[in-house]
Design a protein around this motif. Structure first.
Motif, PDB file in Angstrom:
ATOM      1  N   GLY A 204      31.652  29.245  29.452  1.00  0.00           N
ATOM      2  CA  GLY A 204      30.219  29.091  29.653  1.00  0.00           C
ATOM      3  C   GLY A 204      29.806  28.873  31.084  1.00  0.00           C
ATOM      4  O   GLY A 204      28.609  28.711  31.350  1.00  0.00           O
ATOM      5  N   ARG A 205      30.746  28.875  32.030  1.00  0.00           N
ATOM      6  CA  ARG A 205      30.419  28.629  33.433  1.00  0.00           C
ATOM      7  C   ARG A 205      30.690  29.877  34.259  1.00  0.00           C
ATOM      8  O   ARG A 205      31.440  30.770  33.868  1.00  0.00           O
ATOM      9  N   LEU A 206      30.100  29.869  35.432  1.00  0.00           N
ATOM     10  CA  LEU A 206      30.204  30.977  36.361  1.00  0.00           C
ATOM     11  C   LEU A 206      31.594  31.003  37.000  1.00  0.00           C
ATOM     12  O   LEU A 206      32.090  29.987  37.459  1.00  0.00           O
ATOM     13  N   VAL A 207      32.206  32.196  37.035  1.00  0.00           N
ATOM     14  CA  VAL A 207      33.505  32.341  37.693  1.00  0.00           C
ATOM     15  C   VAL A 207      33.411  33.268  38.890  1.00  0.00           C
ATOM     16  O   VAL A 207      33.924  32.956  39.957  1.00  0.00           O
ATOM     17  N   ALA A 208      32.757  34.413  38.727  1.00  0.00           N
ATOM     18  CA  ALA A 208      32.639  35.360  39.840  1.00  0.00           C
ATOM     19  C   ALA A 208      31.458  36.275  39.597  1.00  0.00           C
ATOM     20  O   ALA A 208      31.106  36.560  38.450  1.00  0.00           O
ATOM     21  N   ASP A 209      30.862  36.719  40.679  1.00  0.00           N
ATOM     22  CA  ASP A 209      29.767  37.692  40.642  1.00  0.00           C
ATOM     23  C   ASP A 209      30.022  38.671  41.768  1.00  0.00           C
ATOM     24  O   ASP A 209      29.807  38.354  42.933  1.00  0.00           O
ATOM     25  N   GLN A 210      30.516  39.875  41.446  1.00  0.00           N
ATOM     26  CA  GLN A 210      31.009  40.803  42.459  1.00  0.00           C
ATOM     27  C   GLN A 210      30.542  42.210  42.150  1.00  0.00           C
ATOM     28  O   GLN A 210      30.285  42.562  40.993  1.00  0.00           O
ATOM     29  N   ASP A 211      30.485  43.028  43.197  1.00  0.00           N
ATOM     30  CA  ASP A 211      30.334  44.457  42.995  1.00  0.00           C
ATOM     31  C   ASP A 211      31.558  44.979  42.262  1.00  0.00           C
ATOM     32  O   ASP A 211      32.651  44.406  42.350  1.00  0.00           O
ATOM     33  N   ALA A 212      31.382  46.107  41.559  1.00  0.00           N
ATOM     34  CA  ALA A 212      32.492  46.637  40.772  1.00  0.00           C
ATOM     35  C   ALA A 212      33.685  46.996  41.648  1.00  0.00           C
ATOM     36  O   ALA A 212      34.838  46.795  41.254  1.00  0.00           O
ATOM     37  N   VAL A 213      33.427  47.524  42.848  1.00  0.00           N
ATOM     38  CA  VAL A 213      34.533  47.886  43.743  1.00  0.00           C
ATOM     39  C   VAL A 213      35.301  46.638  44.163  1.00  0.00           C
ATOM     40  O   VAL A 213      36.541  46.608  44.142  1.00  0.00           O
ATOM     41  N   GLU A 214      34.581  45.594  44.549  1.00  0.00           N
ATOM     42  CA  GLU A 214      35.241  44.358  44.939  1.00  0.00           C
ATOM     43  C   GLU A 214      35.961  43.725  43.753  1.00  0.00           C
ATOM     44  O   GLU A 214      37.061  43.172  43.899  1.00  0.00           O
ATOM     45  N   PHE A 215      35.352  43.809  42.584  1.00  0.00           N
ATOM     46  CA  PHE A 215      35.998  43.259  41.392  1.00  0.00           C
ATOM     47  C   PHE A 215      37.308  43.988  41.110  1.00  0.00           C
ATOM     48  O   PHE A 215      38.328  43.357  40.802  1.00  0.00           O
ATOM     49  N   THR A 216      37.294  45.309  41.208  1.00  0.00           N
ATOM     50  CA  THR A 216      38.522  46.069  40.968  1.00  0.00           C
ATOM     51  C   THR A 216      39.593  45.724  41.988  1.00  0.00           C
ATOM     52  O   THR A 216      40.773  45.592  41.655  1.00  0.00           O
ATOM     53  N   ARG A 217      39.194  45.547  43.245  1.00  0.00           N
ATOM     54  CA  ARG A 217      40.178  45.275  44.297  1.00  0.00           C
ATOM     55  C   ARG A 217      40.795  43.896  44.170  1.00  0.00           C
ATOM     56  O   ARG A 217      41.990  43.712  44.422  1.00  0.00           O
ATOM     57  N   THR A 218      40.001  42.916  43.746  1.00  0.00           N
ATOM     58  CA  THR A 218      40.483  41.545  43.741  1.00  0.00           C
ATOM     59  C   THR A 218      40.939  41.065  42.375  1.00  0.00           C
ATOM     60  O   THR A 218      41.768  40.160  42.290  1.00  0.00           O
ATOM     61  N   ARG A 219      40.402  41.641  41.310  1.00  0.00           N
ATOM     62  CA  ARG A 219      40.718  41.146  39.976  1.00  0.00           C
ATOM     63  C   ARG A 219      41.606  42.091  39.174  1.00  0.00           C
ATOM     64  O   ARG A 219      42.145  41.701  38.149  1.00  0.00           O
ATOM     65  N   LEU A 220      41.717  43.328  39.582  1.00  0.00           N
ATOM     66  CA  LEU A 220      42.563  44.292  38.887  1.00  0.00           C
ATOM     67  C   LEU A 220      43.611  44.822  39.855  1.00  0.00           C
ATOM     68  O   LEU A 220      43.355  44.961  41.054  1.00  0.00           O
ATOM     69  N   ARG A 221      44.764  45.165  39.361  1.00  0.00           N
ATOM     70  CA  ARG A 221      45.836  45.686  40.203  1.00  0.00           C
ATOM     71  C   ARG A 221      46.229  47.069  39.713  1.00  0.00           C
ATOM     72  O   ARG A 221      46.400  47.285  38.515  1.00  0.00           O
ATOM     73  N   PRO A 222      46.424  48.014  40.621  1.00  0.00           N
ATOM     74  CA  PRO A 222      46.946  49.322  40.190  1.00  0.00           C
ATOM     75  C   PRO A 222      48.399  49.195  39.759  1.00  0.00           C
ATOM     76  O   PRO A 222      49.159  48.424  40.329  1.00  0.00           O
ATOM     77  N   ARG A 223      48.772  49.950  38.764  1.00  0.00           N
ATOM     78  CA  ARG A 223      50.138  49.927  38.267  1.00  0.00           C
ATOM     79  C   ARG A 223      50.561  51.325  37.877  1.00  0.00           C
ATOM     80  O   ARG A 223      49.721  52.218  37.681  1.00  0.00           O
ATOM     81  N   VAL A 224      51.860  51.498  37.727  1.00  0.00           N
ATOM     82  CA  VAL A 224      52.426  52.755  37.247  1.00  0.00           C
ATOM     83  C   VAL A 224      52.955  52.495  35.843  1.00  0.00           C
ATOM     84  O   VAL A 224      53.845  51.646  35.657  1.00  0.00           O
ATOM     85  N   ALA A 225      52.392  53.187  34.862  1.00  0.00           N
ATOM     86  CA  ALA A 225      52.828  53.059  33.475  1.00  0.00           C
ATOM     87  C   ALA A 225      53.900  54.099  33.205  1.00  0.00           C
ATOM     88  O   ALA A 225      53.696  55.296  33.423  1.00  0.00           O
ATOM     89  N   VAL A 226      55.058  53.642  32.734  1.00  0.00           N
ATOM     90  CA  VAL A 226      56.216  54.507  32.521  1.00  0.00           C
ATOM     91  C   VAL A 226      56.652  54.389  31.071  1.00  0.00           C
ATOM     92  O   VAL A 226      56.736  53.276  30.527  1.00  0.00           O
ATOM     93  N   ALA A 227      56.921  55.531  30.447  1.00  0.00           N
ATOM     94  CA  ALA A 227      57.506  55.580  29.107  1.00  0.00           C
ATOM     95  C   ALA A 227      58.812  56.345  29.198  1.00  0.00           C
ATOM     96  O   ALA A 227      58.831  57.521  29.590  1.00  0.00           O
TER      97      ALA A 227
END
Length: 673
Positions: A204-227
């Motif tokens: 119920g509290r505020l954690v982050a308010d970011q542009d989508a580009v900044e959110f992707t850069r700081t909160r998501l990580r690129p990965r390589v998915a291998v099967a």
């Protein structure tokens, strides 16, 4: 522009509030995502914005709170779940019903069917809609009033990829035309892919308010998915080559044949597999959450808040930085200015420390809401509209603010649900939009005809009872009982299949809506009574000849009594169902009149009479000194004669009691709101 300031829900049973001092904004021309795990307070925040739940705070829609908007459907379109409505109603009928609620022409329904791609499904019943079609219908209902702001709760949950792409294409088109779109999400990747700005909440509290580009850069990580069927071997090879090249690469085993490799590319993993002869079934770059499985998380990594991705692990000592750049430290932002009155003195520090000014073009409300200064809505403090980035432990910005520091926010009182802007049109479409009234009318007519034929055969039943098919064993004739059922459904269906106020859990008790229901139910009752008389008379003439179908000399009083009985039963069922919020209560009230009230009135009227009301119309005319025609005296005498009968007196008494109970319940509900 949508501005939410200090939203705080009312705690229940000594529990913390679901939403605690939540402040953010959604700008026009952009899709804003409200991101959080299930139970993080996203839905409660939307309900507080729409004044569906009690709490504190204020939400401005282009500078005005929702209760000051004259036509909310033309300012805000909402979708907070499945489309409410009778399952037997058609898609086109449901939209036309909602057109009467929003006060727009019925032709708008056809336009929305075309916009959402339901042109060929206008005659489909709501019960047969798939999840994707249900969401399309919900968006069509939200767009009927051509609103500026769309507020949607998990609109893509459970949709197919085709419906998913269509939905966000429609939302993007609305935003590109200058509209404001606010959606809730549980999936961080989905929010980053769709939205222009991501507001993250947890607990119920505020954690982050970011542009989508900044959110992707700081909160998501690129990965390589291998099967690959040799996942363990390939993972060991990739890790060994990364250590030899002094690169920060992390290999996470998802299951027996899948790997997630962070800090590298598809080309590097593919070259490693090729050099060592490892078979690869799938190799793709993805953007995944930074949260790691508990078994593989680095020992020094702090756990992420519930429902949020964890920060990326730091590279090894001496290794080049392969991960995303760290979030800006809160201390690098300028100190916020003192907050205006009514806002906390220390707001969260964000990646975009811009204030939330009210739009200059929006008119200021006439009077300030409770808890705000009389000069109008307050502006946000710098940093109050954007949410904090991750701050190191122990930093002042990371410490939770005191929940009651500073002045109290203005109260959010749940606004009473609004009645349809065109109540008569709404009530007619509600009655005729399903098959129940038609099936009930056919059953009543058939039962009345059968009863009339059987009564006419015996020859001992009075002609008025034969004409309406009223055996002495039944408390009411079929037509009167059918009229009572129609009246009970007028309010009973509103509570069982709410279309007016589905999110509020009640039905608006407005005079216009009540008058519309009374008028439409009376018209339906009179039509049913007339059809019964005509059909019974024709069948009796056909079966027994013209003797039983003759018109008695006192037919005006008989017709008036028959009409009064059917209309009274319809109104009794309607008022009882509206008072007790159930169709069964309406049916019970209809049956209680002949079963319980009529014997009681008969006992009262059977006592000795010392005086009579004969000549009352003439005395009223002489007292009022009004020159109404003598014919009116006859009508007044007939009405008094009907009321003097036990059935008429019992019905009038029941209607008076039910009307008083309905008004009392309405006043009680208004006082609670």
């Amino acid at each position: 522009m949508l501005q939410a300031i200090g939203l705080t829900s009312t705690p229940r049973r000594d529990r913390p509030p679901e939403v605690d001092d939540l402040t953010f904004e959604a700008r026009p021309g952009r899709i804003t995502a409200l991101l959080g795990a299930p139970g993080s307070g996203k839905t409660m925040a939307l309900r507080l914005m729409l004044e569906l739940e009690p709490g504190r705070g204020v939400t401005y829609f282009r500078g005005r709170p929702l209760h000051r908007v004259a036509h909310p459907a033309r300012e805000v379109g909402t979708l907070l779940g499945d489309v409410p409505g009778h399952p037997a109603r058609t898609v086109r009928g449901q939209l036309r019903l909602m057109c009467a609620v929003a006060g727009v022409p019925a032709a708008r329904a056809e336009e929305m069917l075309h916009v959402v791609g339901l042109d060929g499904l206008g005659d489909q019943r709501l019960a047969g809609l798939s999840l994707g079609m249900d969401r399309r219908l919900g968006l069509a209902a939200a767009l009927l009033g051509d609103p500026h702001t769309l507020v949607l709760d998990e609109p893509a949950e459970g949709l197919s990829p085709r419906d998913y792409g269509w939905l966000y294409g429609l939302l993007r088109g609305h935003a590109d035309h200058g509209g404001t779109v606010l959606c809730t999400f549980s999936d961080a990747k989905e929010a980053a892919r769709v939205a222009d700005r991501v507001v993250t909440v947890d607990g119920g509290r505020l954690v982050a308010d970011q542009d989508a580009v900044e959110f992707t850069r700081t909160r998501l990580r690129p990965r390589v998915a291998v099967a690959t069927p040799h996942a363990a071997r390939l993972g060991a090879l990739v890790s060994r080559e990364a250590r030899a090249a002094r690169r920060s690469v992390e290999v996470v085993a998802e299951d027996g044949s899948h790997l997630s490799v962070y800090g590298t590319t598809c080309a590097e993993v593919g070259e490693t597999a090729f050099r060592h002869g490892v078979l690869v079934h799938r190799l793709a770059e993805e953007c995944g959450d930074t949260a790691l499985p508990p078994a593989t998380a680095s020992p020094g990594t702090a756990p992420a808040p519930h429902g949020l991705p964890a920060p990326a692990p730091a590279p090894a000592a001496g290794a080049p930085d392969a991960g995303p750049a760290p979030l800006p430290h809160p201390a690098s932002h300028p100190a916020p200015a003192p907050a205006p009155r009514g806002l906390p003195a220390s707001g969260p520090v964000t990646d975009a420390p811009s204030p939330l000014p009210l739009p200059s073009a929006a008119p200021a409300p006439a009077s300030a809401p409770r808890g705000l200064p009389a000069s109008g809505p307050v502006a946000h403090a710098p940093g109050a509209g954007s949410l904090p980035s991750a701050a190191p432990a122990g930093h002042p910005a990371s410490a939770p603010a005191a929940p009651h520091s500073g002045p109290q926010r203005p109260l959010i009182a749940p606004a009473p649900p609004r009645a349809p802007l065109r109540p008569f049109r709404y009530e007619v479409r509600r009655l005729l939009g399903v098959r129940t009234p038609y099936l009930l009318a056919l059953a009543v007519l058939a039962g009345s005809v059968v009863a009339a034929v059987l009564l006419g055969r015996s020859g001992h039943t009075p002609l008025p009872r034969v004409a309406v098919g009223w055996p002495g064993l039944l408390p009411l004739p079929p037509a009167a009982f059918g009229a009572g059922v129609l009246g009970a459904l007028a309010f009973g269906d509103e509570y069982r299949y709410p279309a007016l106020a589905a999110d509020r859990g009640t039905v608006p008790r407005r005079l216009g809506l009540l008058l519309a229901k009374l008028a439409v139910s009376a018209a339906a009752a009179l039509a049913l009574a007339a059809l019964t008389l005509v059909l019974d008379g024709q069948v009796l003439r056909l079966v027994y000849g013209p003797d039983l179908a003759r018109i008695p000399p006192d037919w005006p009083s008989l017709v008036a009594g028959w009409a009064g009985l059917t209309v009274g039963c319809a109104w009794a069922g309607l008022l009882a169902a509206g008072t007790f919020r159930a169709t069964a209560a309406g049916l019970a009230a209809v049956l209680a009149v002949p079963v319980a009230v009529v014997p009681l009135v008969q006992k009262v009227l059977s006592g000795p009479r010392l005086h009579s009301v004969a000549g009352l119309p003439a005395r009223l005319r002489d007292t009022a000194r009004l020159g109404w025609p003598r014919r009116l005296d006859d009508w007044l005498s007939a009405a008094l004669h009907l009321l003097a009968r036990p059935q008429g007196a019992a019905l009038a008494l029941s209607l008076a009691v039910l009307l008083c109970a309905y008004v009392a319940m309405g006043l009680r509900a208004r006082a609670r709101w």
